[in-house]
Write a protein that holds these residues in place. Structure first.
Motif, PDB file in Angstrom:
ATOM      1  N   GLY A 248       0.806  -1.218   0.000  1.00  0.00           N
ATOM      2  CA  GLY A 248       0.000   0.000   0.000  1.00  0.00           C
ATOM      3  C   GLY A 248       0.834   1.260   0.000  1.00  0.00           C
ATOM      4  N   SER A 249       1.971   1.227   0.681  1.00  0.00           N
ATOM      5  CA  SER A 249       2.829   2.413   0.722  1.00  0.00           C
ATOM      6  C   SER A 249       3.394   2.732  -0.656  1.00  0.00           C
ATOM      7  CB  SER A 249       3.959   2.224   1.745  1.00  0.00           C
ATOM      8  OG  SER A 249       4.891   1.238   1.324  1.00  0.00           O
ATOM      9  N   ILE A 250       3.677   1.703  -1.453  1.00  0.00           N
ATOM     10  CA  ILE A 250       4.175   1.908  -2.811  1.00  0.00           C
ATOM     11  C   ILE A 250       3.031   2.323  -3.735  1.00  0.00           C
ATOM     12  CG2 ILE A 250       5.375   0.833  -4.745  1.00  0.00           C
ATOM     13  CD1 ILE A 250       6.558  -1.179  -2.676  1.00  0.00           C
ATOM     14  N   ALA A 251       1.904   1.640  -3.598  1.00  0.00           N
ATOM     15  CA  ALA A 251       0.756   1.913  -4.471  1.00  0.00           C
ATOM     16  C   ALA A 251       0.231   3.330  -4.285  1.00  0.00           C
ATOM     17  CB  ALA A 251      -0.353   0.898  -4.207  1.00  0.00           C
ATOM     18  N   GLU A 252       0.263   3.847  -3.076  1.00  0.00           N
ATOM     19  CA  GLU A 252      -0.171   5.224  -2.846  1.00  0.00           C
ATOM     20  C   GLU A 252       0.621   6.195  -3.709  1.00  0.00           C
ATOM     21  OE1 GLU A 252      -0.395   8.607   0.704  1.00  0.00           O
ATOM     22  OE2 GLU A 252       0.705   6.739   1.049  1.00  0.00           O
ATOM     23  N   ALA A 253       1.928   5.963  -3.799  1.00  0.00           N
ATOM     24  CA  ALA A 253       2.787   6.866  -4.567  1.00  0.00           C
ATOM     25  C   ALA A 253       2.509   6.774  -6.061  1.00  0.00           C
ATOM     26  CB  ALA A 253       4.251   6.546  -4.281  1.00  0.00           C
ATOM     27  N   ALA A 254       2.094   5.611  -6.515  1.00  0.00           N
ATOM     28  CA  ALA A 254       1.849   5.414  -7.947  1.00  0.00           C
ATOM     29  C   ALA A 254       0.466   5.872  -8.376  1.00  0.00           C
ATOM     30  CB  ALA A 254       2.025   3.941  -8.306  1.00  0.00           C
ATOM     31  N   TYR A 255      -0.534   5.560  -7.555  1.00  0.00           N
ATOM     32  CA  TYR A 255      -1.924   5.759  -7.965  1.00  0.00           C
ATOM     33  C   TYR A 255      -2.661   6.853  -7.187  1.00  0.00           C
ATOM     34  CZ  TYR A 255      -1.248   0.909  -9.679  1.00  0.00           C
ATOM     35  OH  TYR A 255      -0.787  -0.222 -10.293  1.00  0.00           O
ATOM     36  N   GLY A 256      -2.143   7.226  -6.011  1.00  0.00           N
ATOM     37  CA  GLY A 256      -2.956   7.999  -5.102  1.00  0.00           C
ATOM     38  C   GLY A 256      -3.941   7.076  -4.385  1.00  0.00           C
ATOM     39  N   VAL A 257      -4.717   7.635  -3.467  1.00  0.00           N
ATOM     40  CA  VAL A 257      -5.685   6.851  -2.698  1.00  0.00           C
ATOM     41  C   VAL A 257      -7.077   7.434  -2.919  1.00  0.00           C
ATOM     42  CG1 VAL A 257      -6.399   6.070  -0.404  1.00  0.00           C
ATOM     43  CG2 VAL A 257      -3.961   6.302  -0.932  1.00  0.00           C
ATOM     44  N   PRO A 258      -8.030   6.632  -3.341  1.00  0.00           N
ATOM     45  CA  PRO A 258      -9.399   7.138  -3.496  1.00  0.00           C
ATOM     46  C   PRO A 258      -9.925   7.724  -2.187  1.00  0.00           C
ATOM     47  CG  PRO A 258      -9.185   4.980  -4.524  1.00  0.00           C
ATOM     48  CD  PRO A 258      -7.909   5.218  -3.758  1.00  0.00           C
ATOM     49  N   ASP A 259     -10.673   8.797  -2.295  1.00  0.00           N
ATOM     50  CA  ASP A 259     -11.150   9.488  -1.092  1.00  0.00           C
ATOM     51  C   ASP A 259     -11.967   8.578  -0.194  1.00  0.00           C
ATOM     52  OD1 ASP A 259      -9.911  11.845  -1.768  1.00  0.00           O
ATOM     53  OD2 ASP A 259     -11.685  12.735  -2.690  1.00  0.00           O
ATOM     54  N   TRP A 260     -12.789   7.724  -0.770  1.00  0.00           N
ATOM     55  CA  TRP A 260     -13.651   6.895   0.071  1.00  0.00           C
ATOM     56  C   TRP A 260     -12.828   5.900   0.893  1.00  0.00           C
ATOM     57  CZ3 TRP A 260     -14.332   1.635   0.296  1.00  0.00           C
ATOM     58  CH2 TRP A 260     -13.818   0.864  -0.765  1.00  0.00           C
ATOM     59  N   ILE A 261     -11.735   5.410   0.321  1.00  0.00           N
ATOM     60  CA  ILE A 261     -10.873   4.491   1.061  1.00  0.00           C
ATOM     61  C   ILE A 261     -10.136   5.247   2.166  1.00  0.00           C
ATOM     62  CG2 ILE A 261      -8.849   2.988   0.898  1.00  0.00           C
ATOM     63  CD1 ILE A 261      -9.725   2.184  -1.875  1.00  0.00           C
ATOM     64  N   LYS A 262      -9.642   6.425   1.844  1.00  0.00           N
ATOM     65  CA  LYS A 262      -8.974   7.245   2.855  1.00  0.00           C
ATOM     66  C   LYS A 262      -9.907   7.551   4.021  1.00  0.00           C
ATOM     67  CE  LYS A 262      -7.075  11.878   3.575  1.00  0.00           C
ATOM     68  NZ  LYS A 262      -6.716  13.163   2.937  1.00  0.00           N
ATOM     69  N   ASP A 263     -11.107   8.022   3.720  1.00  0.00           N
ATOM     70  CA  ASP A 263     -12.049   8.396   4.772  1.00  0.00           C
ATOM     71  C   ASP A 263     -12.430   7.199   5.631  1.00  0.00           C
ATOM     72  OD1 ASP A 263     -11.985  10.940   3.744  1.00  0.00           O
ATOM     73  OD2 ASP A 263     -13.874  10.758   2.650  1.00  0.00           O
ATOM     74  N   ARG A 264     -12.612   6.061   4.983  1.00  0.00           N
ATOM     75  CA  ARG A 264     -12.987   4.858   5.743  1.00  0.00           C
ATOM     76  C   ARG A 264     -11.858   4.429   6.668  1.00  0.00           C
ATOM     77  NH1 ARG A 264     -15.061   2.025   8.634  1.00  0.00           N
ATOM     78  NH2 ARG A 264     -16.252   0.101   8.305  1.00  0.00           N
ATOM     79  N   ALA A 265     -10.625   4.486   6.184  1.00  0.00           N
ATOM     80  CA  ALA A 265      -9.485   4.066   7.002  1.00  0.00           C
ATOM     81  C   ALA A 265      -9.300   4.977   8.209  1.00  0.00           C
ATOM     82  CB  ALA A 265      -8.217   4.038   6.154  1.00  0.00           C
ATOM     83  N   MET A 266      -9.485   6.287   8.014  1.00  0.00           N
ATOM     84  CA  MET A 266      -9.290   7.223   9.117  1.00  0.00           C
ATOM     85  C   MET A 266     -10.248   6.967  10.269  1.00  0.00           C
ATOM     86  SD  MET A 266      -6.684   9.192   8.572  1.00  0.00           S
ATOM     87  CE  MET A 266      -5.925   7.706   7.902  1.00  0.00           C
ATOM     88  N   ASP A 267     -11.393   6.341   9.974  1.00  0.00           N
ATOM     89  CA  ASP A 267     -12.362   6.041  11.031  1.00  0.00           C
ATOM     90  C   ASP A 267     -11.811   5.043  12.044  1.00  0.00           C
ATOM     91  OD1 ASP A 267     -14.237   7.735   9.920  1.00  0.00           O
ATOM     92  OD2 ASP A 267     -15.295   6.144   8.837  1.00  0.00           O
TER      93      ASP A 267
END
Length: 284
Positions: A248-267
């Motif tokens: 995931g740390s590598i994929a974030e740099a390549a693709y970015g993170v969809p907002d819905w996944i980011k928001d869900r994880a922060m919960d």
């Protein structure tokens, strides 16, 4: 570091209940953050305080003691709660799963202008590993992940379009993945020749850098987007949360993170962890 946190949370429920499929709910109600998230955030906190060896030592001990039941390895757990400030020659994958903030310090523009790799993030990555994981394999794993993240940032950001590219066309995803694969294999000696389908049937739980980092990088290389990368990593089995954190740390740099996944994880994070994430984002 968000990609590492997401991978950790998604993989948390599969570490001891491996699945060998990509067909699973990305977030479950019983998902939780583990030591991978805590130590990734601790790395960011140490960098915000200067990124010197004592900063890493203080931060890892502080955050580890604040979350004593996050699931640390036995040797690292003993180190956290001891007065010992020296390394213990570990080759475990903990050095690689927590490293992602260091890669975001590296200046892509400097590399594009000079053709040289920026040293600041790689130096910090080495220091981050060395304070505990001083075995050559522990350091190598951390640096390999740092390089993969930086290269994704560099090529995905378009910085490499004019470097070694005589037709001056934008490199596509598969072209810069080839460059990443070649660099990791030549620089670190990792074998990235096996596909996920070849790895998956026999892959089992392994806490070493040498049997986690190559598999995590391969999970990224075969992915089509951020979510697919996480699913690839989980589908291998093994140390699922750490595999997915690295991927995931590598994929974030390549693709970015969809907002819905980011928001869900922060919960899933509590206030102290979210506060460091916010400060780190502001710093970047």
């Amino acid at each position: 570091m968000l990609g590492a946190i997401i991978g950790d949370i998604v993989g948390s429920v599969y570490e001891w209940n491996n699945i060998k499929t990509k067909d699973f709910p990305l977030f479950r109600d019983d998902c939780f953050f583990t030591d991978d998230t805590v130590m990734t955030i601790a790395t960011a906190d140490a960098l915000l305080k200067g990124g010197q060896p004592d900063d890493f030592i203080d931060s890892y001990k502080k955050w580890g003691r604040h979350y004593p039941d996050a699931g640390y390895g036995s040797r690292f757990g003993r180190w956290i709660f001891s007065d010992d400030r020296g390394p213990y020659n570990s080759w475990g994958n903990g050095s690689a799963m927590r490293i992602s903030p260091c890669a975001w310090l590296m200046d892509c523009g400097f590399c594009a202008r000079t053709g040289m790799w920026p040293s600041n993030g790689r130096e910090r990555a080495k220091l981050s590993a060395e304070v505990t994981h001083s075995h050559p394999e522990g350091i190598k794993g951390a640096l390999a992940v740092t390089d993969a993240i930086f290269m994704c940032r560099f090529y995905a950001g378009g910085y490499g379009d004019d470097m070694g590219n005589p037709i001056k066309e934008r490199l596509n995803l598969e072209q810069y993945k080839i460059q990443i694969r070649e660099h990791i294999e030549s620089e670190y000696g990792y074998d990235l020749s096996k596909s996920l389908d070849e790895i998956r049937p026999t892959y089992r739980f392994n806490e070493s850098c040498q049997d986690t980092v190559p598999q995590a990088i391969t999970a990224f290389l075969e992915s089509t987007d951020f979510e697919d990368a996480i699913r690839n990593a989980i589908s291998l089995g093994g140390d699922s949360d750490t595999l997915a954190a690295i991927t995931g740390s590598i994929a974030e740099a390549a693709y970015g993170v969809p907002d819905w996944i980011k928001d869900r994880a922060m919960d899933y994070l509590d206030s102290p962890l979210r506060e460091v994430c916010e400060r780190w984002t502001e710093q970047l």
